[in-house]
Design a protein around this motif. Sequence first.
Motif, PDB file in Angstrom:
ATOM      1  N   VAL A 231       0.843  -1.198   0.000  1.00 32.05           N
ATOM      2  CA  VAL A 231       0.000   0.000   0.000  1.00 32.05           C
ATOM      3  C   VAL A 231       0.881   1.250   0.000  1.00 32.05           C
ATOM      4  CG1 VAL A 231      -1.775   1.293   1.237  1.00 32.05           C
ATOM      5  CG2 VAL A 231      -1.866  -1.204   1.188  1.00 32.05           C
ATOM      6  N   ALA A 232       1.920   1.237   0.827  1.00 34.23           N
ATOM      7  CA  ALA A 232       2.848   2.369   0.869  1.00 34.23           C
ATOM      8  C   ALA A 232       3.530   2.572  -0.491  1.00 34.23           C
ATOM      9  CB  ALA A 232       3.887   2.146   1.960  1.00 34.23           C
ATOM     10  N   TRP A 233       3.926   1.484  -1.121  1.00 29.10           N
ATOM     11  CA  TRP A 233       4.588   1.556  -2.423  1.00 29.10           C
ATOM     12  C   TRP A 233       3.657   2.145  -3.481  1.00 29.10           C
ATOM     13  CZ3 TRP A 233       8.676   2.382  -4.859  1.00 29.10           C
ATOM     14  CH2 TRP A 233       8.949   1.915  -6.153  1.00 29.10           C
ATOM     15  N   MET A 234       2.390   1.761  -3.457  1.00 32.22           N
ATOM     16  CA  MET A 234       1.439   2.337  -4.397  1.00 32.22           C
ATOM     17  C   MET A 234       1.307   3.842  -4.165  1.00 32.22           C
ATOM     18  SD  MET A 234      -2.528   1.331  -5.344  1.00 32.22           S
ATOM     19  CE  MET A 234      -2.135  -0.261  -6.057  1.00 32.22           C
ATOM     20  N   HIS A 235       1.362   4.275  -2.928  1.00 30.66           N
ATOM     21  CA  HIS A 235       1.320   5.709  -2.638  1.00 30.66           C
ATOM     22  C   HIS A 235       2.538   6.425  -3.227  1.00 30.66           C
ATOM     23  CE1 HIS A 235      -1.914   4.791   0.185  1.00 30.66           C
ATOM     24  NE2 HIS A 235      -2.072   6.082   0.428  1.00 30.66           N
ATOM     25  N   VAL A 236       3.695   5.818  -3.101  1.00 33.52           N
ATOM     26  CA  VAL A 236       4.910   6.418  -3.657  1.00 33.52           C
ATOM     27  C   VAL A 236       4.770   6.607  -5.163  1.00 33.52           C
ATOM     28  CG1 VAL A 236       7.386   6.049  -4.076  1.00 33.52           C
ATOM     29  CG2 VAL A 236       6.413   5.532  -1.829  1.00 33.52           C
ATOM     30  N   LEU A 237       4.311   5.572  -5.843  1.00 38.76           N
ATOM     31  CA  LEU A 237       4.176   5.628  -7.307  1.00 38.76           C
ATOM     32  C   LEU A 237       3.064   6.589  -7.723  1.00 38.76           C
ATOM     33  CD1 LEU A 237       4.585   1.852  -8.227  1.00 38.76           C
ATOM     34  CD2 LEU A 237       6.314   3.653  -8.323  1.00 38.76           C
ATOM     35  N   ALA A 238       1.963   6.600  -6.990  1.00 35.44           N
ATOM     36  CA  ALA A 238       0.864   7.508  -7.326  1.00 35.44           C
ATOM     37  C   ALA A 238       1.290   8.961  -7.143  1.00 35.44           C
ATOM     38  CB  ALA A 238      -0.356   7.199  -6.474  1.00 35.44           C
ATOM     39  N   ALA A 239       2.086   9.229  -6.106  1.00 36.83           N
ATOM     40  CA  ALA A 239       2.581  10.593  -5.885  1.00 36.83           C
ATOM     41  C   ALA A 239       3.459  11.041  -7.055  1.00 36.83           C
ATOM     42  CB  ALA A 239       3.354  10.663  -4.573  1.00 36.83           C
ATOM     43  N   ARG A 240       4.286  10.157  -7.550  1.00 37.95           N
ATOM     44  CA  ARG A 240       5.089  10.481  -8.742  1.00 37.95           C
ATOM     45  C   ARG A 240       4.177  10.790  -9.929  1.00 37.95           C
ATOM     46  NH1 ARG A 240       9.387   5.521  -9.279  1.00 37.95           N
ATOM     47  NH2 ARG A 240      10.341   5.607  -7.186  1.00 37.95           N
ATOM     48  N   ALA A 241       3.180   9.921 -10.105  1.00 43.24           N
ATOM     49  CA  ALA A 241       2.310  10.054 -11.273  1.00 43.24           C
ATOM     50  C   ALA A 241       1.492  11.336 -11.235  1.00 43.24           C
ATOM     51  CB  ALA A 241       1.387   8.841 -11.374  1.00 43.24           C
ATOM     52  N   LEU A 242       1.096  11.790 -10.058  1.00 43.97           N
ATOM     53  CA  LEU A 242       0.373  13.058  -9.969  1.00 43.97           C
ATOM     54  C   LEU A 242       1.167  14.187 -10.615  1.00 43.97           C
ATOM     55  CD1 LEU A 242      -1.032  13.030  -6.307  1.00 43.97           C
ATOM     56  CD2 LEU A 242      -2.387  13.064  -8.400  1.00 43.97           C
ATOM     57  N   GLN A 243       2.470  14.136 -10.478  1.00 45.86           N
ATOM     58  CA  GLN A 243       3.329  15.185 -11.016  1.00 45.86           C
ATOM     59  C   GLN A 243       3.712  14.951 -12.476  1.00 45.86           C
ATOM     60  OE1 GLN A 243       6.482  15.972  -7.741  1.00 45.86           O
ATOM     61  NE2 GLN A 243       5.448  14.068  -7.146  1.00 45.86           N
ATOM     62  N   GLN A 244       3.897  13.692 -12.835  1.00 40.96           N
ATOM     63  CA  GLN A 244       4.432  13.383 -14.157  1.00 40.96           C
ATOM     64  C   GLN A 244       3.350  13.160 -15.208  1.00 40.96           C
ATOM     65  OE1 GLN A 244       6.837   9.974 -13.228  1.00 40.96           O
ATOM     66  NE2 GLN A 244       8.387  11.192 -12.154  1.00 40.96           N
ATOM     67  N   THR A 245       2.230  12.580 -14.811  1.00 41.60           N
ATOM     68  CA  THR A 245       1.143  12.295 -15.760  1.00 41.60           C
ATOM     69  C   THR A 245      -0.195  12.721 -15.160  1.00 41.60           C
ATOM     70  OG1 THR A 245       1.014  10.023 -14.932  1.00 41.60           O
ATOM     71  CG2 THR A 245       2.371  10.398 -16.900  1.00 41.60           C
ATOM     72  N   PRO A 246      -0.350  14.004 -14.850  1.00 40.58           N
ATOM     73  CA  PRO A 246      -1.571  14.458 -14.167  1.00 40.58           C
ATOM     74  C   PRO A 246      -2.845  14.241 -14.967  1.00 40.58           C
ATOM     75  CG  PRO A 246      -0.279  16.329 -14.939  1.00 40.58           C
ATOM     76  CD  PRO A 246       0.578  15.117 -15.109  1.00 40.58           C
ATOM     77  N   THR A 247      -2.754  14.267 -16.282  1.00 39.44           N
ATOM     78  CA  THR A 247      -3.969  14.086 -17.088  1.00 39.44           C
ATOM     79  C   THR A 247      -4.466  12.640 -17.043  1.00 39.44           C
ATOM     80  OG1 THR A 247      -2.623  13.694 -19.068  1.00 39.44           O
ATOM     81  CG2 THR A 247      -3.367  15.952 -18.660  1.00 39.44           C
ATOM     82  N   ILE A 248      -3.599  11.712 -16.635  1.00 39.16           N
ATOM     83  CA  ILE A 248      -4.001  10.305 -16.536  1.00 39.16           C
ATOM     84  C   ILE A 248      -4.573   9.992 -15.161  1.00 39.16           C
ATOM     85  CG2 ILE A 248      -3.158   7.913 -16.529  1.00 39.16           C
ATOM     86  CD1 ILE A 248      -1.163   8.708 -18.683  1.00 39.16           C
ATOM     87  N   VAL A 249      -3.891  10.420 -14.113  1.00 44.84           N
ATOM     88  CA  VAL A 249      -4.297  10.013 -12.761  1.00 44.84           C
ATOM     89  C   VAL A 249      -5.192  11.040 -12.066  1.00 44.84           C
ATOM     90  CG1 VAL A 249      -2.224   8.610 -12.483  1.00 44.84           C
ATOM     91  CG2 VAL A 249      -2.235  10.973 -11.653  1.00 44.84           C
ATOM     92  N   GLY A 250      -5.237  12.261 -12.561  1.00 43.05           N
ATOM     93  CA  GLY A 250      -6.018  13.294 -11.899  1.00 43.05           C
ATOM     94  C   GLY A 250      -7.497  12.943 -11.819  1.00 43.05           C
ATOM     95  N   GLY A 251      -8.060  13.000 -10.620  1.00 42.48           N
ATOM     96  CA  GLY A 251      -9.476  12.699 -10.417  1.00 42.48           C
ATOM     97  C   GLY A 251      -9.823  11.224 -10.400  1.00 42.48           C
ATOM     98  N   GLU A 252      -8.824  10.352 -10.389  1.00 43.67           N
ATOM     99  CA  GLU A 252      -9.066   8.908 -10.462  1.00 43.67           C
ATOM    100  C   GLU A 252      -8.990   8.257  -9.082  1.00 43.67           C
ATOM    101  OE1 GLU A 252      -9.937   7.124 -13.079  1.00 43.67           O
ATOM    102  OE2 GLU A 252      -9.797   8.770 -14.522  1.00 43.67           O
ATOM    103  N   VAL A 253      -9.597   7.066  -8.978  1.00 41.91           N
ATOM    104  CA  VAL A 253      -9.510   6.247  -7.777  1.00 41.91           C
ATOM    105  C   VAL A 253      -8.865   4.913  -8.145  1.00 41.91           C
ATOM    106  CG1 VAL A 253     -11.503   7.300  -6.678  1.00 41.91           C
ATOM    107  CG2 VAL A 253     -11.823   5.263  -8.092  1.00 41.91           C
ATOM    108  N   TYR A 254      -8.155   4.345  -7.170  1.00 41.50           N
ATOM    109  CA  TYR A 254      -7.438   3.090  -7.400  1.00 41.50           C
ATOM    110  C   TYR A 254      -7.573   2.197  -6.172  1.00 41.50           C
ATOM    111  CZ  TYR A 254      -5.174   5.914 -11.022  1.00 41.50           C
ATOM    112  OH  TYR A 254      -4.937   6.734 -12.101  1.00 41.50           O
ATOM    113  N   PHE A 255      -8.001   0.954  -6.388  1.00 35.45           N
ATOM    114  CA  PHE A 255      -7.921  -0.025  -5.313  1.00 35.45           C
ATOM    115  C   PHE A 255      -6.460  -0.420  -5.109  1.00 35.45           C
ATOM    116  CE2 PHE A 255     -12.464  -1.200  -6.275  1.00 35.45           C
ATOM    117  CZ  PHE A 255     -12.955  -0.924  -5.015  1.00 35.45           C
ATOM    118  N   CYS A 256      -6.074  -0.615  -3.847  1.00 37.48           N
ATOM    119  CA  CYS A 256      -4.739  -1.136  -3.536  1.00 37.48           C
ATOM    120  C   CYS A 256      -4.821  -2.659  -3.473  1.00 37.48           C
ATOM    121  CB  CYS A 256      -4.247  -0.581  -2.206  1.00 37.48           C
ATOM    122  SG  CYS A 256      -4.104   1.217  -2.145  1.00 37.48           S
ATOM    123  N   TYR A 257      -3.896  -3.329  -4.145  1.00 35.70           N
ATOM    124  CA  TYR A 257      -3.970  -4.786  -4.253  1.00 35.70           C
ATOM    125  C   TYR A 257      -2.562  -5.364  -4.329  1.00 35.70           C
ATOM    126  CZ  TYR A 257      -3.120  -3.539  -9.155  1.00 35.70           C
ATOM    127  OH  TYR A 257      -2.600  -3.022 -10.320  1.00 35.70           O
TER     128      TYR A 257
END
Length: 366
Positions: A231-257
Amino acid sequence: MRAEPGLVYMVTGGSGFLGRHLVRLLAEREQDITEIRVFDPNADPDLGSLNTEKLQVKFIQGNIVDAASVLEAARGVDLIIHTAGLVDVWMKHPSKRIWAVNYQGTQNVLAVCKELGIRYLLYTSSMEVVGPNIKGKHFIRGNEDTNYRIYHEGAYVQSKAAAEKLVLSANGMRVAGGKTLVTCSLRPTGIYGEGNPIMAKVYQTITNFGGRRLRLAGKGVEHARVYVGNVAWMHVLAARALQQTPTIVGGEVYFCYDDSPYLCYEDFDMLLLGPVGVQLSGRTPLPYWALYLLALLSEGLHFLMRPLARKEIIFNRYNLAVITTTFTVRTDKAARHFGYSPLVPWAQSWVRTLDWVQTLAGTHVG
């Protein structure tokens, strides 16, 4: 791919169960972050060991419901990971307090983003904003787009759902400096791992009842579980993605698995508690109506004792509904959107958690 150098992150609830793992992983993996601010009412002295010449991990004592302290803590921050929340699976806390922490606290974080021009906000939500619902409708191998009737009941679930809605609706909001806010939300399923206060409480309660646990879930009931490190690792990657690919992840939800096995709560916990002597009573549960009456009786006794002491209701109707309703997740959305794959495989997750459980029991199984 790396974020811009010199970034300052703030992790609300950074001394909590998930927060501690997240802060440590950020320190280990994100070499371009120069400062991590741990905003929490309680200090974790172990996090001080993460300081290096290039990274400062700074503890800021504060309460998420205090807007002024959140504002001061966030000055100069580039990205906020908002993990702070009040989990109340055993109905210990008043509804007013739960709403204050989970909803008003999130309002405070969003207000700070707007006033200070912070562009990135990652929110830690919960699978329970979706389900399992209290009507017993199963969610089997579902994903973020699965059509499922949601029934919210109780302050915890309702406040988390409302807070997530706030965060997602704020994606694209104008913040100071003419910038726009980018947000997304992660929904962990049942988190387990070393330091889990819920599992510690479950173990303590079972021990008080002679080391035996009553089976509640019927045959075929399964639940998705996920290791805290993943779960922590997914947070690390999602935080990167918010900055690098905001048009993809912005406003999205993700289950942690991850690849943890699908089992009912009792059978999964027995993989960790069985080696320290816990036993599961019965191959099949009591009839649901009998369990429901027991849960109702437990709540009634709690109500009568409430003027004398505020204690948890370990067994209540909501927990019964969750335990007896399948909720499993099968999705690759996080993998497709920002390259997530589990950092810690199931076998290693099991060993790490078992080692911690054995410290609770004062034993070591070789």
